[in-house]
Design a protein around this motif. Sequence first.
Motif, PDB file in Angstrom:
ATOM      1  N   GLY A  83       0.804  -1.215   0.000  1.00  0.00           N
ATOM      2  CA  GLY A  83       0.000   0.000   0.000  1.00  0.00           C
ATOM      3  C   GLY A  83       0.835   1.262   0.000  1.00  0.00           C
ATOM      4  N   LYS A  84       1.953   1.234   0.712  1.00  0.00           N
ATOM      5  CA  LYS A  84       2.840   2.409   0.753  1.00  0.00           C
ATOM      6  C   LYS A  84       3.452   2.683  -0.622  1.00  0.00           C
ATOM      7  CE  LYS A  84       4.058   1.802   5.614  1.00  0.00           C
ATOM      8  NZ  LYS A  84       5.070   1.310   6.570  1.00  0.00           N
ATOM      9  N   VAL A  85       3.869   1.626  -1.300  1.00  0.00           N
ATOM     10  CA  VAL A  85       4.438   1.798  -2.638  1.00  0.00           C
ATOM     11  C   VAL A  85       3.380   2.361  -3.583  1.00  0.00           C
ATOM     12  CG1 VAL A  85       5.416   0.609  -4.638  1.00  0.00           C
ATOM     13  CG2 VAL A  85       6.186   0.001  -2.345  1.00  0.00           C
ATOM     14  N   PHE A  86       2.174   1.788  -3.523  1.00  0.00           N
ATOM     15  CA  PHE A  86       1.086   2.276  -4.374  1.00  0.00           C
ATOM     16  C   PHE A  86       0.800   3.752  -4.080  1.00  0.00           C
ATOM     17  CE2 PHE A  86      -3.405   3.157  -5.144  1.00  0.00           C
ATOM     18  CZ  PHE A  86      -3.538   2.769  -6.460  1.00  0.00           C
ATOM     19  N   ALA A  87       0.772   4.114  -2.808  1.00  0.00           N
ATOM     20  CA  ALA A  87       0.491   5.502  -2.419  1.00  0.00           C
ATOM     21  C   ALA A  87       1.537   6.452  -2.990  1.00  0.00           C
ATOM     22  CB  ALA A  87       0.441   5.610  -0.899  1.00  0.00           C
ATOM     23  N   ARG A  88       2.802   6.067  -2.918  1.00  0.00           N
ATOM     24  CA  ARG A  88       3.869   6.935  -3.435  1.00  0.00           C
ATOM     25  C   ARG A  88       3.780   7.075  -4.956  1.00  0.00           C
ATOM     26  NH1 ARG A  88       7.887   8.288   0.133  1.00  0.00           N
ATOM     27  NH2 ARG A  88       7.830   7.237   2.166  1.00  0.00           N
ATOM     28  N   ILE A  89       3.403   5.992  -5.637  1.00  0.00           N
ATOM     29  CA  ILE A  89       3.234   6.076  -7.095  1.00  0.00           C
ATOM     30  C   ILE A  89       2.110   7.050  -7.430  1.00  0.00           C
ATOM     31  CG2 ILE A  89       2.609   4.807  -9.187  1.00  0.00           C
ATOM     32  CD1 ILE A  89       3.898   2.323  -7.939  1.00  0.00           C
ATOM     33  N   MET A  90       1.017   6.989  -6.684  1.00  0.00           N
ATOM     34  CA  MET A  90      -0.109   7.890  -6.922  1.00  0.00           C
ATOM     35  C   MET A  90       0.256   9.344  -6.630  1.00  0.00           C
ATOM     36  SD  MET A  90      -2.715   6.269  -8.168  1.00  0.00           S
ATOM     37  CE  MET A  90      -1.435   5.541  -9.169  1.00  0.00           C
ATOM     38  N   LEU A  91       1.093   9.549  -5.629  1.00  0.00           N
ATOM     39  CA  LEU A  91       1.591  10.909  -5.374  1.00  0.00           C
ATOM     40  C   LEU A  91       2.369  11.409  -6.583  1.00  0.00           C
ATOM     41  CD1 LEU A  91       2.829  10.607  -1.663  1.00  0.00           C
ATOM     42  CD2 LEU A  91       0.877  11.958  -2.467  1.00  0.00           C
ATOM     43  N   GLY A  92       3.111  10.508  -7.215  1.00  0.00           N
ATOM     44  CA  GLY A  92       3.881  10.873  -8.401  1.00  0.00           C
ATOM     45  C   GLY A  92       2.998  11.270  -9.576  1.00  0.00           C
ATOM     46  N   PHE A  93       1.779  10.757  -9.615  1.00  0.00           N
ATOM     47  CA  PHE A  93       0.823  11.134 -10.660  1.00  0.00           C
ATOM     48  C   PHE A  93       0.175  12.491 -10.374  1.00  0.00           C
ATOM     49  CE2 PHE A  93       0.881   6.694 -12.081  1.00  0.00           C
ATOM     50  CZ  PHE A  93       0.703   6.834 -13.448  1.00  0.00           C
ATOM     51  N   GLY A  94       0.443  13.027  -9.184  1.00  0.00           N
ATOM     52  CA  GLY A  94      -0.178  14.296  -8.821  1.00  0.00           C
ATOM     53  C   GLY A  94      -1.534  14.121  -8.170  1.00  0.00           C
ATOM     54  N   CYS A  95      -1.752  12.979  -7.537  1.00  0.00           N
ATOM     55  CA  CYS A  95      -3.020  12.711  -6.865  1.00  0.00           C
ATOM     56  C   CYS A  95      -2.958  13.126  -5.398  1.00  0.00           C
ATOM     57  CB  CYS A  95      -3.354  11.213  -6.922  1.00  0.00           C
ATOM     58  SG  CYS A  95      -3.575  10.551  -8.588  1.00  0.00           S
ATOM     59  N   LYS A  96      -4.116  13.417  -4.840  1.00  0.00           N
ATOM     60  CA  LYS A  96      -4.259  13.567  -3.397  1.00  0.00           C
ATOM     61  C   LYS A  96      -4.480  12.168  -2.843  1.00  0.00           C
ATOM     62  CE  LYS A  96      -7.307  15.499   0.168  1.00  0.00           C
ATOM     63  NZ  LYS A  96      -8.536  16.297   0.429  1.00  0.00           N
ATOM     64  N   VAL A  97      -3.652  11.750  -1.891  1.00  0.00           N
ATOM     65  CA  VAL A  97      -3.717  10.367  -1.410  1.00  0.00           C
ATOM     66  C   VAL A  97      -4.165  10.328   0.043  1.00  0.00           C
ATOM     67  CG1 VAL A  97      -2.447   8.223  -1.050  1.00  0.00           C
ATOM     68  CG2 VAL A  97      -1.909   9.661  -3.024  1.00  0.00           C
ATOM     69  N   LEU A  98      -5.242   9.572   0.284  1.00  0.00           N
ATOM     70  CA  LEU A  98      -5.743   9.317   1.629  1.00  0.00           C
ATOM     71  C   LEU A  98      -5.439   7.863   1.980  1.00  0.00           C
ATOM     72  CD1 LEU A  98      -9.311  10.907   1.258  1.00  0.00           C
ATOM     73  CD2 LEU A  98      -7.184  12.048   1.943  1.00  0.00           C
ATOM     74  N   ALA A  99      -5.143   7.595   3.236  1.00  0.00           N
ATOM     75  CA  ALA A  99      -4.820   6.233   3.645  1.00  0.00           C
ATOM     76  C   ALA A  99      -5.558   5.860   4.913  1.00  0.00           C
ATOM     77  CB  ALA A  99      -3.316   6.077   3.854  1.00  0.00           C
ATOM     78  N   TYR A 100      -5.969   4.602   4.959  1.00  0.00           N
ATOM     79  CA  TYR A 100      -6.589   4.052   6.168  1.00  0.00           C
ATOM     80  C   TYR A 100      -5.768   2.849   6.605  1.00  0.00           C
ATOM     81  CZ  TYR A 100      -9.830   1.493   9.170  1.00  0.00           C
ATOM     82  OH  TYR A 100     -10.393   0.809  10.213  1.00  0.00           O
ATOM     83  N   ASP A 101      -5.196   2.947   7.803  1.00  0.00           N
ATOM     84  CA  ASP A 101      -4.374   1.862   8.331  1.00  0.00           C
ATOM     85  C   ASP A 101      -4.316   1.994   9.849  1.00  0.00           C
ATOM     86  OD1 ASP A 101      -2.251  -0.250   7.034  1.00  0.00           O
ATOM     87  OD2 ASP A 101      -1.581   0.438   8.996  1.00  0.00           O
ATOM     88  N   LEU A 102      -4.140   0.869  10.525  1.00  0.00           N
ATOM     89  CA  LEU A 102      -4.089   0.888  11.986  1.00  0.00           C
ATOM     90  C   LEU A 102      -2.797   1.501  12.515  1.00  0.00           C
ATOM     91  CD1 LEU A 102      -5.556  -2.667  12.763  1.00  0.00           C
ATOM     92  CD2 LEU A 102      -6.738  -0.469  12.758  1.00  0.00           C
ATOM     93  N   ARG A 103      -1.737   1.502  11.675  1.00  0.00           N
ATOM     94  CA  ARG A 103      -0.449   2.031  12.117  1.00  0.00           C
ATOM     95  C   ARG A 103       0.062   3.069  11.112  1.00  0.00           C
ATOM     96  NH1 ARG A 103      -0.416  -3.360  13.297  1.00  0.00           N
ATOM     97  NH2 ARG A 103       0.447  -3.897  11.279  1.00  0.00           N
ATOM     98  N   PRO A 104      -0.276   4.328  11.315  1.00  0.00           N
ATOM     99  CA  PRO A 104       0.196   5.377  10.398  1.00  0.00           C
ATOM    100  C   PRO A 104       1.722   5.446  10.364  1.00  0.00           C
ATOM    101  CG  PRO A 104      -1.586   6.194  11.777  1.00  0.00           C
ATOM    102  CD  PRO A 104      -1.198   4.859  12.334  1.00  0.00           C
ATOM    103  N   ASP A 105       2.282   5.681   9.188  1.00  0.00           N
ATOM    104  CA  ASP A 105       3.728   5.765   8.982  1.00  0.00           C
ATOM    105  C   ASP A 105       4.116   7.239   8.837  1.00  0.00           C
ATOM    106  OD1 ASP A 105       6.352   5.735   8.109  1.00  0.00           O
ATOM    107  OD2 ASP A 105       6.061   4.068   6.726  1.00  0.00           O
ATOM    108  N   PRO A 106       4.925   7.753   9.763  1.00  0.00           N
ATOM    109  CA  PRO A 106       5.331   9.164   9.689  1.00  0.00           C
ATOM    110  C   PRO A 106       6.008   9.526   8.378  1.00  0.00           C
ATOM    111  CG  PRO A 106       5.929   8.214  11.813  1.00  0.00           C
ATOM    112  CD  PRO A 106       5.480   7.082  10.956  1.00  0.00           C
ATOM    113  N   ARG A 107       6.747   8.574   7.785  1.00  0.00           N
ATOM    114  CA  ARG A 107       7.437   8.860   6.519  1.00  0.00           C
ATOM    115  C   ARG A 107       6.439   9.043   5.377  1.00  0.00           C
ATOM    116  NH1 ARG A 107      11.395   3.777   6.773  1.00  0.00           N
ATOM    117  NH2 ARG A 107       9.395   2.934   7.452  1.00  0.00           N
ATOM    118  N   LEU A 108       5.335   8.307   5.434  1.00  0.00           N
ATOM    119  CA  LEU A 108       4.307   8.463   4.412  1.00  0.00           C
ATOM    120  C   LEU A 108       3.575   9.792   4.586  1.00  0.00           C
ATOM    121  CD1 LEU A 108       3.782   6.441   2.169  1.00  0.00           C
ATOM    122  CD2 LEU A 108       1.788   5.615   3.420  1.00  0.00           C
ATOM    123  N   ILE A 109       3.369  10.176   5.837  1.00  0.00           N
ATOM    124  CA  ILE A 109       2.749  11.479   6.116  1.00  0.00           C
ATOM    125  C   ILE A 109       3.646  12.592   5.604  1.00  0.00           C
ATOM    126  CG2 ILE A 109       1.998  13.056   7.938  1.00  0.00           C
ATOM    127  CD1 ILE A 109       1.270  10.571   9.608  1.00  0.00           C
TER     128      ILE A 109
END
Length: 259
Positions: A83-109
């Motif tokens: 999911g983190k890899v997918f999220a970063r790819i979507m950021l590269g497309f210029g998307c706004k990325v929302l995530a739902y997970d029990l353990r938020p990752d500060p690096r992803l934030i």
Amino acid sequence: MRCMGLDNVDLKAVADLGITLLQVPGHSPYSVAEQAVTLLLGLVRHLPEANHRVRTGNFAIDGLMGNDLHGKTVGVIGAGRIGKVFARIMLGFGCKVLAYDLRPDPRLIEAGVQYCLLSDILTQSDIISLHCPLTPLTDTIIDVYSLSALKPNAILINTARGRLVDTKAVLNALDADQLGGYAADVYEQEWPYFHYNYSTKPIADDLLNRLRSHPKVLLTAHQGFLTEEALRQMARNLLNQFTFYANQQMMMVTKASMC
């Protein structure tokens, strides 16, 4: 087990029979994340149909209007390794990325991903991609009720586990124009069919037939893991597991002989 998930293993039977279970602790997250992106692009740009037209000599583009990914809101349900890899790819497309997970990752934030409630993912996302494991809590996490909360033109992507979605509910939502499209690499009853050639045999699963023939569905047969890099890493991990287990057994035998 040459896979990460163990939802297809009867763990009680394994324990009762005294079987040692070894599994791949993880493989390249890029293979599955990139498959999800590929399915998404193929669906929103009508690539299978466009390619079929060109192969038959039809170069008309009527009915092939797609959508930009840039500027869209993408919801990621399950922001683990894949999911983190997918999220970063979507950021590269210029998307706004929302995530739902029990353990938020500060690096992803820090990278620009916003963690939020599942309800926010459902109501705000133009695209939703599933990357969570199959557990009693996530079984049919996408059902009639969650589908009713989506935007009518939302796109749903599933490269995780088939039973994360109620397939019949998804198909009904597509038919009722309550969902814009569904792209998947998995299916809840895939085991009798996926990875086998049924091109000359009848397929008795009516739900699968409906799914694979639906004009708003893009389906592949659980091939997200199938890259040279992922298989190479999988083999290394298995060898490491075997070596670790063999060394443990040898140490136990040696220790017992010294007593």
